[in-house]
Design an enzyme around this catalytic site. Structure first.
Site, PDB file in Angstrom:
ATOM      1  N   ASP A 121       0.867  -1.179   0.000  1.00 17.05           N
ATOM      2  CA  ASP A 121       0.000   0.000   0.000  1.00 17.05           C
ATOM      3  C   ASP A 121       0.907   1.232   0.000  1.00 17.05           C
ATOM      4  O   ASP A 121       2.123   1.113   0.058  1.00 17.05           O
ATOM      5  CB  ASP A 121      -0.968  -0.027   1.186  1.00 17.05           C
ATOM      6  CG  ASP A 121      -0.247  -0.075   2.530  1.00 17.05           C
ATOM      7  OD1 ASP A 121       0.999   0.066   2.543  1.00 17.05           O
ATOM      8  OD2 ASP A 121      -0.914  -0.257   3.551  1.00 17.05           O
ATOM      9  N   SER A 122       0.313   2.410  -0.045  1.00 20.09           N
ATOM     10  CA  SER A 122       1.131   3.621  -0.204  1.00 20.09           C
ATOM     11  C   SER A 122       1.674   4.119   1.127  1.00 20.09           C
ATOM     12  O   SER A 122       2.543   4.987   1.151  1.00 20.09           O
ATOM     13  CB  SER A 122       0.282   4.728  -0.816  1.00 20.09           C
ATOM     14  OG  SER A 122      -0.702   5.135   0.120  1.00 20.09           O
ATOM     15  N   GLY A 123       1.147   3.601   2.234  1.00 16.42           N
ATOM     16  CA  GLY A 123       1.522   4.124   3.548  1.00 16.42           C
ATOM     17  C   GLY A 123       0.514   5.127   4.059  1.00 16.42           C
ATOM     18  O   GLY A 123       0.453   5.416   5.246  1.00 16.42           O
ATOM     19  N   GLY A 124      -0.296   5.652   3.142  1.00 18.67           N
ATOM     20  CA  GLY A 124      -1.248   6.695   3.520  1.00 18.67           C
ATOM     21  C   GLY A 124      -2.243   6.244   4.575  1.00 18.67           C
ATOM     22  O   GLY A 124      -2.473   6.943   5.553  1.00 18.67           O
ATOM     23  N   PHE A 125      -2.788   5.053   4.397  1.00 14.46           N
ATOM     24  CA  PHE A 125      -3.838   4.611   5.319  1.00 14.46           C
ATOM     25  C   PHE A 125      -3.329   4.565   6.765  1.00 14.46           C
ATOM     26  O   PHE A 125      -4.002   5.019   7.682  1.00 14.46           O
ATOM     27  CB  PHE A 125      -4.394   3.243   4.903  1.00 14.46           C
ATOM     28  CG  PHE A 125      -5.493   2.764   5.805  1.00 14.46           C
ATOM     29  CD1 PHE A 125      -6.768   3.296   5.703  1.00 14.46           C
ATOM     30  CD2 PHE A 125      -5.246   1.807   6.782  1.00 14.46           C
ATOM     31  CE1 PHE A 125      -7.789   2.886   6.558  1.00 14.46           C
ATOM     32  CE2 PHE A 125      -6.261   1.386   7.637  1.00 14.46           C
ATOM     33  CZ  PHE A 125      -7.535   1.924   7.524  1.00 14.46           C
ATOM     34  N   ASP A 161      -2.963   8.353  -1.406  1.00 15.54           N
ATOM     35  CA  ASP A 161      -4.285   8.978  -1.396  1.00 15.54           C
ATOM     36  C   ASP A 161      -4.554   9.552  -0.016  1.00 15.54           C
ATOM     37  O   ASP A 161      -3.916   9.166   0.956  1.00 15.54           O
ATOM     38  CB  ASP A 161      -5.378   7.951  -1.754  1.00 15.54           C
ATOM     39  CG  ASP A 161      -5.384   6.753  -0.811  1.00 15.54           C
ATOM     40  OD1 ASP A 161      -4.307   6.442  -0.243  1.00 15.54           O
ATOM     41  OD2 ASP A 161      -6.435   6.129  -0.640  1.00 15.54           O
ATOM     42  N   GLN A 202     -11.271   7.562  -4.463  1.00 19.53           N
ATOM     43  CA  GLN A 202     -11.802   8.089  -3.206  1.00 19.53           C
ATOM     44  C   GLN A 202     -13.119   8.801  -3.526  1.00 19.53           C
ATOM     45  O   GLN A 202     -13.693   8.564  -4.581  1.00 19.53           O
ATOM     46  CB  GLN A 202     -10.770   9.019  -2.555  1.00 19.53           C
ATOM     47  CG  GLN A 202      -9.565   8.272  -1.968  1.00 19.53           C
ATOM     48  CD  GLN A 202      -9.881   7.527  -0.675  1.00 19.53           C
ATOM     49  OE1 GLN A 202     -10.971   7.654  -0.099  1.00 19.53           O
ATOM     50  NE2 GLN A 202      -8.933   6.723  -0.212  1.00 19.53           N
ATOM     51  N   GLY A 254     -10.815   4.027   1.168  1.00 20.55           N
ATOM     52  CA  GLY A 254     -11.665   4.830   2.037  1.00 20.55           C
ATOM     53  C   GLY A 254     -12.990   4.191   2.402  1.00 20.55           C
ATOM     54  O   GLY A 254     -13.902   4.862   2.877  1.00 20.55           O
ATOM     55  N   ASP A 278      -8.134  -7.411   0.634  1.00 17.41           N
ATOM     56  CA  ASP A 278      -7.212  -7.755   1.721  1.00 17.41           C
ATOM     57  C   ASP A 278      -7.881  -7.380   3.020  1.00 17.41           C
ATOM     58  O   ASP A 278      -8.737  -6.498   3.044  1.00 17.41           O
ATOM     59  CB  ASP A 278      -5.913  -6.949   1.608  1.00 17.41           C
ATOM     60  CG  ASP A 278      -6.097  -5.517   2.077  1.00 17.41           C
ATOM     61  OD1 ASP A 278      -6.641  -4.708   1.299  1.00 17.41           O
ATOM     62  OD2 ASP A 278      -5.752  -5.204   3.227  1.00 17.41           O
ATOM     63  N   CYS A 287     -13.071 -28.824   7.155  1.00 17.09           N
ATOM     64  CA  CYS A 287     -11.869 -28.110   6.693  1.00 17.09           C
ATOM     65  C   CYS A 287     -10.749 -29.114   6.452  1.00 17.09           C
ATOM     66  O   CYS A 287     -10.508 -30.009   7.254  1.00 17.09           O
ATOM     67  CB  CYS A 287     -11.450 -27.090   7.743  1.00 17.09           C
ATOM     68  SG  CYS A 287      -9.937 -26.198   7.312  1.00 17.09           S
ATOM     69  N   CYS A 301      -7.534 -28.302   6.129  1.00 13.59           N
ATOM     70  CA  CYS A 301      -6.220 -27.730   6.443  1.00 13.59           C
ATOM     71  C   CYS A 301      -5.434 -28.669   7.350  1.00 13.59           C
ATOM     72  O   CYS A 301      -5.996 -29.532   8.019  1.00 13.59           O
ATOM     73  CB  CYS A 301      -6.356 -26.336   7.054  1.00 13.59           C
ATOM     74  SG  CYS A 301      -6.554 -26.274   8.842  1.00 13.59           S
ATOM     75  N   CYS A 345      -6.571 -28.772  11.052  1.00 13.28           N
ATOM     76  CA  CYS A 345      -7.794 -29.535  11.314  1.00 13.28           C
ATOM     77  C   CYS A 345      -7.565 -31.048  11.144  1.00 13.28           C
ATOM     78  O   CYS A 345      -8.237 -31.852  11.767  1.00 13.28           O
ATOM     79  CB  CYS A 345      -8.931 -29.061  10.411  1.00 13.28           C
ATOM     80  SG  CYS A 345      -9.553 -27.437  10.909  1.00 13.28           S
ATOM     81  N   HIS A 354      -5.213 -22.005  10.168  1.00 15.90           N
ATOM     82  CA  HIS A 354      -6.581 -22.436   9.854  1.00 15.90           C
ATOM     83  C   HIS A 354      -7.407 -21.299   9.247  1.00 15.90           C
ATOM     84  O   HIS A 354      -8.088 -21.482   8.238  1.00 15.90           O
ATOM     85  CB  HIS A 354      -7.290 -22.985  11.099  1.00 15.90           C
ATOM     86  CG  HIS A 354      -8.762 -23.094  10.887  1.00 15.90           C
ATOM     87  ND1 HIS A 354      -9.334 -24.157  10.226  1.00 15.90           N
ATOM     88  CD2 HIS A 354      -9.775 -22.230  11.167  1.00 15.90           C
ATOM     89  CE1 HIS A 354     -10.643 -23.953  10.121  1.00 15.90           C
ATOM     90  NE2 HIS A 354     -10.931 -22.789  10.681  1.00 15.90           N
TER      91      HIS A 354
HETATM   92 ZN   LIG Z   1      -8.758 -25.976   9.304  1.00 14.59          ZN
END
Ligand SMILES: [Zn+2]
Length: 401
Positions: free
Chosen positions: A93-97, A147, A217, A244, A294, A332, A334, A337, A363
């Site tokens: 990211d730009s760092g702005g947030f 931004d 934005q 935003g 994300d 699941c 994974c 699990c 998990h």
């Molecule tokens: Zn799992």
């Protein structure tokens, strides 16, 4: 051309699409969910584990890496891929947030934003040019324009002024980036130990370089969102983010702003909605044409013992799990699990063991990435509605004891 996006299939009943994003560090199946690797690491995880989970794209926060260890250090050590030994794609990211969300004392001017480091209070300055310089030094495959992140609620006039500033900053980022786009040419990172090669192809004749995205934005005003998107598209970025949102506004408003933004974005470019969300939100945004998302939810919640399952959310610290030999989620696949019981995980949490965070994060990330795999399959097969129903039921219930 080392960066390319193609739409493979479209959902006839919504704006959702399945696609593939080619980067110098591998292809990414979209819609994609990016685990958040704040300081060049996904908390409690290792790159080996993330490869096992088949994460194709990670997000790292420019703000944190800029302050510590510093972008020049990362550049000198071969860039962020090499520094963290991650051979697949990265986005910064730009760092702005973070500047806007972590620093109560900050000064925004036409030039950029002044703030005090949350680490030591030292004065810092981030301008559009600096945000590009730092992200070029880090070397992620996808980087973001700086931004201004507006608080919610914000009045219309304030939202317009902020949008105009974001547009001017986008233009400056584009200009600063134009001379740096190939800073990493010919320096793709692929360690000998990596299994990345069998994982995914890069774009044909790919040569490592970076792609800069612009950010839409406009606060919670649909016409401003639409206008901002249109004016960014006129600048011709290889992809567009929607920023935003998920800052406290009602969900219906987030959806409306997403729709307004997407409506003005080109169909052949990837769309990245920043900072969302819960599992059902992901489906909701994908249906509105979003390709990339994300969020810290799966990782942060895991460290608090809050686990996502296909039959509801499970609070692993609850006493009810103390003698439960079952896995977190019988549905699941994974490795956590398949191997560990709820009773053991609860014990690890209660004893304050570090492995609790690792196993829970593993998990939860598997759940999110598996959801995205199912979502892409459902889109191709035209069964998205069924998946949404299944997930809705899951979100509304606590799993049976
Ligand atoms: Zn799992």
């Amino acid at each position: 051309m080392s960066f390319r996006f193609e739409v493979i299939a479209r959902d006839p009943r919504s704006a959702a699409r399945v696609g593939r994003l080619y980067t110098p560090h591998g292809a990414i199946d979209t819609p994609v969910f990016m685990p958040v690797g704040t300081a060049g690491t996904v908390k409690a995880m290792t790159p080996e584990l993330l490869e096992e989970l088949d994460a194709q794209l990670l997000l790292a926060n420019t703000y944190h890496l800029f302050l510590r260890p510093g972008h020049e250090t990362v550049r000198a050590l071969g860039g962020l891929h090499r520094f963290m030994s991650w051979p697949r794609a990265l986005l910064t990211d730009s760092g702005g947030f973070q500047v806007f969300s972590m620093n109560s004392i900050r000064q925004v001017s036409e030039d950029g934003v002044r703030f005090a480091s949350h680490l030591d209070g030292s004065p810092q300055f981030l301008s559009p040019e600096k945000a590009v310089e730092v992200q070029v030094a880090l070397g992620a495959d996808i980087i973001m324009a700086l931004d201004e992140c507006l608080e919610y609620p914000a009045g219309r006039e304030k939202a317009r002024q902020s949008m105009e500033l974001t547009l001017r900053w986008a233009q400056r980022c584009r200009k600063a980036f134009s001379t740096n786009a190939d800073a990493w040419q010919g320096q793709r990172f692929s360690p000998a130990v990596s299994r990345a090669k069998k994982h995914g192809a890069s774009a044909p004749e790919a040569t490592p370089s970076q792609a800069l995205f612009g950010i839409v934005q406009g606060g919670t005003y649909a016409d401003l969102r639409h206008e901002c998107a249109e004016r960014l598209v006129a600048m011709d970025f290889p992809g567009y983010a929607i920023g935003g949102l998920a800052v406290g506004e009602p969900p219906a408003l987030s959806y409306e702003m997403t729709e307004a933004s997407v409506a003005a974005l080109p169909a052949d470019k990837p769309r990245y909605l920043m900072g969302v969300g819960y599992p059902l939100d992901l489906i909701g945004y994908v249906r509105r044409g979003v390709d990339m998302m994300d969020c810290v939810l799966p990782t942060r919640n895991a460290r608090n013992g809050y686990l996502f399952t296909w039959s509801g959310v499970l609070h692993i610290r609850n006493a009810g799990h103390a003698t439960d030999p079952r896995p977190i989620d019988a549905r699941c696949a994974c490795s956590v699990c398949r191997r560990y019981s709820r009773a053991y995980l609860r014990h690890l949490f209660n004893a304050g063991e570090m492995s609790a965070a690792t196993l829970a994060t593993h998990h939860n990330l598997y759940f999110y990435l598996d959801l995205m795999r199912r979502l892409r399959a459902a889109l191709r097969e035209g069964t998205l509605a069924q998946l949404a129903v299944e997930l809705t039921a899951a979100q509304q219930s606590e799993p049976a004891r």
